[in-house]
Design a protein around this motif. Structure first.
Motif, PDB file in Angstrom:
ATOM      1  N   LEU A 104       0.830  -1.201   0.000  1.00  0.00           N
ATOM      2  CA  LEU A 104       0.000   0.000   0.000  1.00  0.00           C
ATOM      3  C   LEU A 104       0.870   1.258   0.000  1.00  0.00           C
ATOM      4  O   LEU A 104       0.612   2.205  -0.746  1.00  0.00           O
ATOM      5  N   THR A 105       1.926   1.242   0.775  1.00  0.00           N
ATOM      6  CA  THR A 105       2.843   2.384   0.818  1.00  0.00           C
ATOM      7  C   THR A 105       3.551   2.556  -0.516  1.00  0.00           C
ATOM      8  O   THR A 105       3.728   3.680  -0.996  1.00  0.00           O
ATOM      9  N   HIS A 106       3.952   1.455  -1.121  1.00  0.00           N
ATOM     10  CA  HIS A 106       4.630   1.512  -2.420  1.00  0.00           C
ATOM     11  C   HIS A 106       3.719   2.145  -3.474  1.00  0.00           C
ATOM     12  O   HIS A 106       4.147   3.008  -4.249  1.00  0.00           O
ATOM     13  N   ARG A 107       2.463   1.727  -3.509  1.00  0.00           N
ATOM     14  CA  ARG A 107       1.512   2.279  -4.471  1.00  0.00           C
ATOM     15  C   ARG A 107       1.211   3.744  -4.172  1.00  0.00           C
ATOM     16  O   ARG A 107       1.059   4.546  -5.094  1.00  0.00           O
ATOM     17  N   ALA A 108       1.121   4.103  -2.907  1.00  0.00           N
ATOM     18  CA  ALA A 108       0.891   5.505  -2.545  1.00  0.00           C
ATOM     19  C   ALA A 108       2.097   6.357  -2.946  1.00  0.00           C
ATOM     20  O   ALA A 108       1.938   7.493  -3.428  1.00  0.00           O
ATOM     21  N   TRP A 109       3.289   5.823  -2.766  1.00  0.00           N
ATOM     22  CA  TRP A 109       4.502   6.544  -3.170  1.00  0.00           C
ATOM     23  C   TRP A 109       4.528   6.761  -4.687  1.00  0.00           C
ATOM     24  O   TRP A 109       4.941   7.830  -5.162  1.00  0.00           O
ATOM     25  N   ALA A 110       4.074   5.771  -5.454  1.00  0.00           N
ATOM     26  CA  ALA A 110       4.006   5.922  -6.909  1.00  0.00           C
ATOM     27  C   ALA A 110       3.078   7.072  -7.275  1.00  0.00           C
ATOM     28  O   ALA A 110       3.370   7.855  -8.187  1.00  0.00           O
ATOM     29  N   HIS A 111       1.974   7.219  -6.558  1.00  0.00           N
ATOM     30  CA  HIS A 111       1.048   8.329  -6.823  1.00  0.00           C
ATOM     31  C   HIS A 111       1.694   9.664  -6.480  1.00  0.00           C
ATOM     32  O   HIS A 111       1.542  10.648  -7.215  1.00  0.00           O
ATOM     33  N   ALA A 112       2.424   9.712  -5.382  1.00  0.00           N
ATOM     34  CA  ALA A 112       3.111  10.961  -5.008  1.00  0.00           C
ATOM     35  C   ALA A 112       4.140  11.338  -6.071  1.00  0.00           C
ATOM     36  O   ALA A 112       4.260  12.515  -6.442  1.00  0.00           O
ATOM     37  N   GLU A 113       4.867  10.361  -6.587  1.00  0.00           N
ATOM     38  CA  GLU A 113       5.858  10.643  -7.636  1.00  0.00           C
ATOM     39  C   GLU A 113       5.202  11.101  -8.931  1.00  0.00           C
ATOM     40  O   GLU A 113       5.742  11.946  -9.627  1.00  0.00           O
ATOM     41  N   GLU A 114       4.032  10.539  -9.259  1.00  0.00           N
ATOM     42  CA  GLU A 114       3.308  10.987 -10.447  1.00  0.00           C
ATOM     43  C   GLU A 114       2.952  12.467 -10.346  1.00  0.00           C
ATOM     44  O   GLU A 114       2.916  13.169 -11.346  1.00  0.00           O
ATOM     45  N   ASN A 115       2.679  12.915  -9.133  1.00  0.00           N
ATOM     46  CA  ASN A 115       2.339  14.318  -8.898  1.00  0.00           C
ATOM     47  C   ASN A 115       3.574  15.158  -8.590  1.00  0.00           C
ATOM     48  O   ASN A 115       3.452  16.274  -8.090  1.00  0.00           O
ATOM     49  N   LYS A 116       4.749  14.580  -8.844  1.00  0.00           N
ATOM     50  CA  LYS A 116       6.035  15.269  -8.679  1.00  0.00           C
ATOM     51  C   LYS A 116       6.213  15.809  -7.253  1.00  0.00           C
ATOM     52  O   LYS A 116       6.638  16.929  -7.047  1.00  0.00           O
ATOM     53  N   ARG A 117       5.870  14.954  -6.289  1.00  0.00           N
ATOM     54  CA  ARG A 117       6.071  15.282  -4.880  1.00  0.00           C
ATOM     55  C   ARG A 117       6.946  14.221  -4.248  1.00  0.00           C
ATOM     56  O   ARG A 117       6.978  13.090  -4.704  1.00  0.00           O
ATOM     57  N   ARG A 118       7.623  14.609  -3.191  1.00  0.00           N
ATOM     58  CA  ARG A 118       8.462  13.659  -2.466  1.00  0.00           C
ATOM     59  C   ARG A 118       7.969  13.471  -1.040  1.00  0.00           C
ATOM     60  O   ARG A 118       8.637  12.878  -0.213  1.00  0.00           O
ATOM     61  N   THR A 119       6.786  13.978  -0.765  1.00  0.00           N
ATOM     62  CA  THR A 119       6.171  13.815   0.546  1.00  0.00           C
ATOM     63  C   THR A 119       4.888  13.016   0.380  1.00  0.00           C
ATOM     64  O   THR A 119       4.016  13.391  -0.403  1.00  0.00           O
ATOM     65  N   LEU A 120       4.788  11.920   1.098  1.00  0.00           N
ATOM     66  CA  LEU A 120       3.608  11.071   1.031  1.00  0.00           C
ATOM     67  C   LEU A 120       2.480  11.737   1.814  1.00  0.00           C
ATOM     68  O   LEU A 120       2.667  12.148   2.958  1.00  0.00           O
ATOM     69  N   GLN A 121       1.314  11.860   1.181  1.00  0.00           N
ATOM     70  CA  GLN A 121       0.170  12.502   1.812  1.00  0.00           C
ATOM     71  C   GLN A 121      -0.993  11.523   1.897  1.00  0.00           C
ATOM     72  O   GLN A 121      -1.000  10.481   1.248  1.00  0.00           O
ATOM     73  N   LYS A 122      -1.992  11.924   2.688  1.00  0.00           N
ATOM     74  CA  LYS A 122      -3.172  11.083   2.878  1.00  0.00           C
ATOM     75  C   LYS A 122      -3.872  10.810   1.544  1.00  0.00           C
ATOM     76  O   LYS A 122      -4.341   9.696   1.307  1.00  0.00           O
ATOM     77  N   ASN A 123      -3.919  11.803   0.661  1.00  0.00           N
ATOM     78  CA  ASN A 123      -4.595  11.589  -0.611  1.00  0.00           C
ATOM     79  C   ASN A 123      -3.832  10.601  -1.499  1.00  0.00           C
ATOM     80  O   ASN A 123      -4.424   9.978  -2.370  1.00  0.00           O
ATOM     81  N   ASP A 124      -2.535  10.423  -1.276  1.00  0.00           N
ATOM     82  CA  ASP A 124      -1.777   9.406  -2.026  1.00  0.00           C
ATOM     83  C   ASP A 124      -2.222   8.007  -1.610  1.00  0.00           C
ATOM     84  O   ASP A 124      -2.380   7.124  -2.452  1.00  0.00           O
TER      85      ASP A 124
END
Length: 170
Positions: A104-124
């Protein structure tokens, strides 16, 4: 035999290979479409699961866990149908929970990277849950109004993203 070899290679076909089909058998280049390249997250997930399998096969010490076994056993006993718990059950369940959290964290991190962010957020995390059908049981837990898909992520899902098993439009 040598003469046959020379004659065959003289036509441009290596000895033993089939002759090319006659002109006009191949479809025109305009109709041939290369498959889209797989997203980098798919490769990362494959590597993740391969590493998890290697770790499980090499595990000899089952006493070191990332999650507290007493807490897991307490949660398991919260179900009134559970009377006794084998000693191995909390250990296996702890490992399964750890793998669930990692994916779940890996997939959320992929979403954060798609949005060009390096901070994992609740919406990720919400986006990872919304995009993946195996996480459907969490859809009611994570508020949907916090899940915002940007244009790139929506295009990814529409293009048949292998990570996007199930995509719910808002």
């Amino acid at each position: 035999m040598e003469q046959d070899h020379v004659a065959h290679t003289a036509m441009g076909v290596p000895y033993g290979a089939a002759a090319p089909p006659p002109y006009g058998v191949y479809p025109p280049i305009a109709y041939q479409q290369a498959p889209p390249p797989p997203p980098p997250q798919q490769h990362q997930l494959q590597d993740f699961w391969a590493e998890q399998c290697r770790e499980i096969e090499q595990t000899t010490d089952f006493k070191n866990n990332s999650l507290p076994l007493a807490r897991i056993k307490k949660i398991m006993k919260a179900d009134e149908d559970v009377r006794m718990i084998a000693a191995e059950a909390p250990v296996v369940f702890a490992r399964a929970c750890e793998m669930f959290i990692l994916e779940l964290t890996h997939r959320a991190w992929a979403h954060a990277e798609e949005n060009k962010r390096r901070t994992l957020q609740k919406n990720d995390v919400g986006a990872a849950i919304t995009r993946t059908d195996i996480f459907d049981f969490l859809v009611d837990i994570v508020p949907r109004e916090d899940v915002r898909e940007d244009a790139a992520a929506a295009a990814y899902a529409a293009a048949g993203d292998p990570l996007s098993y199930y995509y719910v439009q808002q």
